[in-house]
Enzyme design. Structure first.
Site, mmCIF file in Angstrom:
data_model
loop_
_atom_site.group_PDB
_atom_site.id
_atom_site.type_symbol
_atom_site.label_atom_id
_atom_site.label_comp_id
_atom_site.label_asym_id
_atom_site.label_seq_id
_atom_site.Cartn_x
_atom_site.Cartn_y
_atom_site.Cartn_z
ATOM 1 N N ARG A 297 39.433 26.262 43.688
ATOM 2 C CA ARG A 297 40.630 26.856 44.290
ATOM 3 C C ARG A 297 41.878 26.488 43.503
ATOM 4 O O ARG A 297 42.765 27.328 43.285
ATOM 5 C CB ARG A 297 40.739 26.428 45.755
ATOM 6 N N TYR A 438 38.370 35.784 45.690
ATOM 7 C CA TYR A 438 37.271 34.825 45.533
ATOM 8 C C TYR A 438 37.740 33.387 45.714
ATOM 9 O O TYR A 438 38.915 33.085 45.714
ATOM 10 C CB TYR A 438 36.487 35.033 44.251
ATOM 11 N N GLU A 439 36.756 32.513 45.934
ATOM 12 C CA GLU A 439 36.967 31.101 46.276
ATOM 13 C C GLU A 439 37.802 30.942 47.551
ATOM 14 O O GLU A 439 38.572 29.994 47.687
ATOM 15 C CB GLU A 439 37.615 30.340 45.108
ATOM 16 N N GLY A 440 37.659 31.872 48.459
ATOM 17 C CA GLY A 440 38.383 31.821 49.727
ATOM 18 C C GLY A 440 39.585 32.731 49.714
ATOM 19 O O GLY A 440 40.533 32.524 48.955
#
Length: 596
Positions: A297, A438-440
Site C-alpha cells: 500500500r 488494487y491493494e485495497g
C-alpha cells in the site's frame, strides 16, 4: 517523451523536511547521510532514464504474452531487469545480512518513485518482490529467510502475493484455496488465484509465491486463513533448483493499462498438488498478509506520485512547445505557446502542487517508519509508528486519487492531442486508473482511517497530527511573509475542519456507523490534502530559510509559489469535505438498495 527524475525536489525534501542527516545518526544508518543519498539517487535516475523509461511506450504497445505455458515479457524488459538487479536496486532498504544495502526507507521511497515514473509496468515486479521480502523478514522462519531472501533481494528470483480469488476479492475470509498437510511437514495446495501481478514471466529462473489458503478443519472466515510459500520451481536442500512445482499461469488478463505487467490467473494443484511451506503458524495468515499489504500500500502511494509526475513533465513540455491562440490582454497579434494562457498555468500548478505535496507526505511517512524502527527512545519509536500508521491510508488513498486528477489534467493540457495514443498522455491516465483499486480500494483505505486509525484510539493520533500542524502554523506566523501568512491561514482553516470531522467520527462511530462510514472517503480526502498542505507549508519555511542564505533562488521561489497555490486552490476545499462528512450521510443513504 523522455523522463527526468525530480532530484532537486527529492533532495530538498531529504535535506530540509526529513532531515536525513539526523536519521543518519541512528544505529545502522551511519553511512546514509546526504552525500550517500545524492549519489544513490543520481545513479538511480541515470539508470532508469536511460534503460527503463524508453521501454514504457513499447510495453503499452507490445504487452506480455502467454503461450505454451510460458510468459514472454515486452522486448527489452528481460535485459533491463537483469541490469536493474545487478545494480542492487531491489535491495536498497533490505537487510545487509541477506545482500541488501540497508539504507533508510526514505531513500528507498525516492528510488521507488524514479523507477515507477520511468515505467510503471516494469516497476511492478520490484514492488511485489519487495512485499514478499517484507513478509519473510517479518514472519518467515530462519530457514526460509536463508533460502529465499538472498535470491529475492539479488533479483535472481522474484516474489508475488496471491490473495484474490474469483469469489474472494477484498474479503479474504472467503478464500477457498485449500492446503492439505503432508507427513513430511509440507502442504499440498489446490485452487485458483486471480489478478496475480508477475505471477508468471521470463525475467528470472524462479518465482516465489506467497499464498493465502485454508487448511482442512480451519475455522470459517478470516480466522481460518493461513499463509504459504509456494515456489514455481522447488528448491533443493543445497539451495539449487529442483523440479517444477504444480503451479502455472492459466491465462493473462487484458487490461485498461499497465499492459506490460503480466497479470495472471494462477492455477495450483492440477497435477497432484502444489508443494507449499507454512509461513508462521496455521490460521494467522490474515495477520501475516498485512505485512505484505502494508508494504504494498505504501508502494502504491509512491506509484501515484510517480505516474503523476511523469504526466506533469510531459504536460509542461507540450505546453511550452504547442503554439495556439493569442495571449490574453496582449497587444501582439501573434500566437503564443499555450503555457502563456492563464488556465493552462492553473492546470499545471494544480498538477505540480499536488505532486509535490504528496511526495513530501510520502517522505514524511517513510522517515517516520525509519524512526519507528531505529530510534533509541521507546516513546519516540511508538509515536512515530502511530504517525506512520495514520499516514498509510492517506498515502495509499489520497496519493492514488491525486494521480487520476493529475493524469487527467495532463490530457486536458494536450487538448485533442491528449486523446490520441501517439502522444503518450493517455497511457499515463490508463496506467494510473488501477492505483486507487488494487491493494485495497480507496473506500477500504477510508474505512481503515475511520475504524482502526480514528475510532480505535478515540482520535488520539489524529489530534496529535493536528497538533503537529498547529506548530507549523505558529512558525509560519513568525515568518511574516505574505506567502507564509496565506498558507498559515489556509492550514488553520483546514485543520479546524479536520478536527470537527475527527470529533464527529469519534462521537457517532458507535451509535451511527453507517452515517459515519458514508463520509469516510471525504474524510480521507480532507486528511490527505491537509497533510500534503502541511508538508508544503514546512517546505515554504525551509525555502525562506534557505533563500536567506542566498541559495538556489529560482528553485526556492518556485517552491514558495507552489505552496501558496496549494493553499489558495486546494486547501480551501476543506470545509466542503467537512460538510460532506457532517451532514451528507442522509442523502447517501436515502434510497434503498432496490431503488437504484
Amino acid at each position: 517523451m523522455t523522463y527526468t527524475a525530480p532530484l532537486d525536489d527529492m533532495l530538498f525534501n531529504l535535506r530540509h523536511l526529513v532531515r536525513l542527516d539526523e536519521l543518519a545518526a541512528l544505529d545502522g544508518f551511519e553511512d546514509a547521510g546526504m552525500p550517500t543519498a545524492a549519489a544513490v539517487l543520481a545513479e538511480c535516475a541515470r539508470f532508469n532514464e536511460e534503460a527503463v523509461a524508453p521501454l514504457n511506450a513499447a510495453g503499452d504497445r507490445e504487452p506480455a504474452v502467454l503461450a505454451d505455458d510460458k510468459v514472454t515479457t515486452t522486448p527489452g524488459f528481460k535485459d533491463a531487469f537483469r541490469r536493474y538487479a545487478e545494480g542492487g536496486w531491489l535491495g536498497v532498504q533490505h537487510p545487509a545480512q541477506y545482500g541488501g544495502q540497508a539504507l533508510p526507507r526514505v531513500i528507498a521511497a525516492a528510488c521507488s518513485e524514479i523507477v515507477n515514473a520511468a515505467n510503471l509496468s516494469f516497476a511492478l515486479c520490484d514492488l511485489l518482490s519487495n512485499s514478499a521480502i517484507a513478509a519473510l523478514v517479518s514472519v518467515g522462519s530462519d530457514a526460509m529467510r536463508d533460502t529465499y531472501l538472498p535470491k529475492l533481494i539479488s533479483g535472481q528470483w522474484t516474489g508475488t502475493m496471491n490473495l484474490t480469488e474469483p469469489q474472494a476479492g477484498s474479503d479474504v475470509g472467503l478464500v477457498r484455496t485449500r492446503a492439505e498437510r503432508q507427513s513430511d511437514g509440507t502442504y499440498k495446495l489446490f485452487g485458483t488465484k486471480i489478478f496475480i501481478t508477475y505471477g508468471e514471466h521470463d525475467l528470472t529462473e524462479n518465482i516465489v509465491h506467497l499464498i493465502l489458503a485454508r487448511v482442512a478443519g480451519a475455522p470459517a472466515g478470516v480466522k481460518g486463513v493461513s499463509m504459504f510459500l509456494v515456489p514455481k520451481v522447488l528448491v533443493n536442500a543445497d539451495g539449487s533448483l529442483g523440479k517444477r512445482n504444480d503451479v502455472h499461469a492459466a491465462s493473462l488478463e487484458h487490461k485498461l493499462g499497465i499492459k506490460a505487467s503480466p497479470t495472471a490467473v494462477m492455477q495450483y494443484g492440477e497435477n497432484g498438488g502444489a508443494t507449499g511451506y507454512l509461513i508462521g503458524e496455521e490460521n494467522r495468515g490474515l495477520e501475516y498478509m498485512f505485512q505484505m499489504m502494508n508494504s504494498a500500500r505504501f508502494a502504491v502511494g509512491v506509484q501515484g506520485v510517480a505516474i503523476a509526475d511523469r504526466a506533469y513533465q510531459q504536460a509542461v513540455a507540450y505546453a511550452r512547445e504547442r503554439v495556439q491562440g493569442r495571449s490574453v490582454g496582449a497587444a501582439a497579434a501573434g500566437s503564443v505557446p499555450i503555457i502563456a494562457h492563464p488556465d493552462v498555468r492553473r492546470m499545471l500548478m494544480e498538477m505540480r502542487s499536488k505532486i509535490q505535496g504528496c511526495r513530501a507526505m510520502i517522505f514524511a511517512g517513510a522517515a517516520a517508519a525509519d524512526l519507528a524502527e531505529r530510534h533509541p527512545d521507546a516513546g519516540v519509536r511508538q509515536s512515530e509508528h502511530d504517525f506512520y500508521e495514520f499516514l498509510l491510508p492517506l498515502i495509499k488513498g489520497y496519493c492514488t486519487e491525486m494521480s487520476l486528477v493529475v493524469t487527467s489534467l495532463g490530457i486536458q493540457v494536450h487538448g485533442g492531442m491528449g486523446f490520441i495514443e501517439e502522444t503518450g498522455a493517455a497511457q499515463y491516465y490508463r496506467d494510473a486508473r488501477i492505483l486507487p483499486i488494487y491493494e485495497g480500494t480507496t473506500a477500504i483505505q477510508a474505512n481503515d482511517l475511520v475504524g482502526r486509525k480514528t475510532l480505535r484510539d478515540g482520535g488520539a493520533v489524529a489530534r496529535d497530527v493536528a497538533a503537529r500542524i498547529e506548530s507549523t502554523e505558529a512558525q509560519l506566523a513568525q515568518s511574516g511573509s505574505p506567502a507564509a501568512s496565506a498558507v498559515r491561514q489556509a492550514l488553520e482553516h483546514a485543520r479546524r475542519a479536520f478536527l470537527e470531522v475527527v470529533d464527529h467520527v469519534v462521537s457517532h462511530g458507535g451509535d451511527s456507523p453507517e452515517a459515519v462510514y458514508a463520509g469516510s472517503v471525504p474524510y480521507l480526502m480532507l486528511a490527505g490534502e491537509l497533510v500534503a498542505g502541511w508538508q508544503l507549508g514546512r517546505a515554504l519555511l525551509a525555502a525562506e530559510r534557505t533563500a536567506a542564505a542566498g541559495e538556489s533562488a529560482e528553485f526556492l521561489a518556485a517552491k514558495a509559489a507552489t505552496a501558496l497555490f496549494f493553499a489558495e486552490h486546494v486547501l480551501v476545499q476543506a470545509p466542503v469535505y467537512r460538510d460532506r462528512v457532517l451532514t451528507g450521510a442522509r442523502s447517501v443513504l436515502a434510497m434503498a438498495a432496490d431503488q437504484f
